[in-house]
Design a protein around this motif. Structure first.
Motif, short mmCIF file in Angstrom:
data_model
loop_
_atom_site.label_atom_id
_atom_site.label_comp_id
_atom_site.label_asym_id
_atom_site.label_seq_id
_atom_site.Cartn_x
_atom_site.Cartn_y
_atom_site.Cartn_z
N SER A 62 -15.48 11.73 20.00
CA SER A 62 -14.70 12.81 20.61
C SER A 62 -15.61 13.93 21.11
N ARG A 63 -16.70 14.21 20.39
CA ARG A 63 -17.66 15.21 20.88
C ARG A 63 -18.31 14.77 22.17
N ILE A 104 -17.08 12.64 24.39
CA ILE A 104 -16.06 12.65 25.44
C ILE A 104 -15.83 14.07 25.93
N ASN A 105 -15.72 15.02 25.02
CA ASN A 105 -15.52 16.42 25.42
C ASN A 105 -16.70 16.93 26.23
N GLU A 146 -16.44 15.38 29.70
CA GLU A 146 -15.36 16.00 30.47
C GLU A 146 -15.76 17.39 30.95
N ALA A 147 -16.45 18.14 30.11
CA ALA A 147 -16.89 19.47 30.52
C ALA A 147 -17.91 19.38 31.65
#
Length: 118
Positions: free
Chosen positions: A68-69, A71-72, A75-76
């Motif tokens: 999840s880190r 992916i975030n 995305e950023a």
């Protein structure tokens, strides 16, 4: 999906309670030749289950947190690249007056027949 997970946990708990009720008898576990642990069978089963479950659950949570880190972060990065830079708005004076500094554009900027060197 939440209801399925709840049903599975309830069935697991019910089967553990039924197993504990019908097998509540002491067992001896020999750890070393001179060390013997006397415990009830359900406690041994529960401890064995947790010894197998907890490390794998922690590994799963760690990999999920790491994914999840990542992916975030991706995305950023894509939102920073995808957002256009703000262009200044034209002033009222520049919008009303025609551009006199630029030469007129040619009708056909590409020469259809290139010249051959002699």
């Amino acid at each position: 999906m939440q209801i399925v997970r709840t049903i599975v946990w309830v069935l697991l708990l019910f089967s553990l309670l039924a197993f504990s009720f019908f097998n509540w008898k002491p067992v001896e576990v020999q750890i070393w030749s001179n060390l013997v642990l006397e415990t009830k069978l359900p406690a041994l089963v529960i401890i064995s289950f947790l010894l197998g479950l907890v490390p794998m659950w922690l590994l799963h949570r760690a990999s999920k947190w790491r994914a999840s880190r990542r992916i975030n972060a991706l995305e950023a990065a894509t939102t920073r690249l995808a957002t256009p830079s703000p262009t200044p708005a034209p002033t009222a004076e520049a919008a009303s007056s025609p551009k006199k500094d630029l030469p007129p554009e040619p009708a056909n900027p590409i020469d259809p027949e290139p010249t051959k060197p002699a």
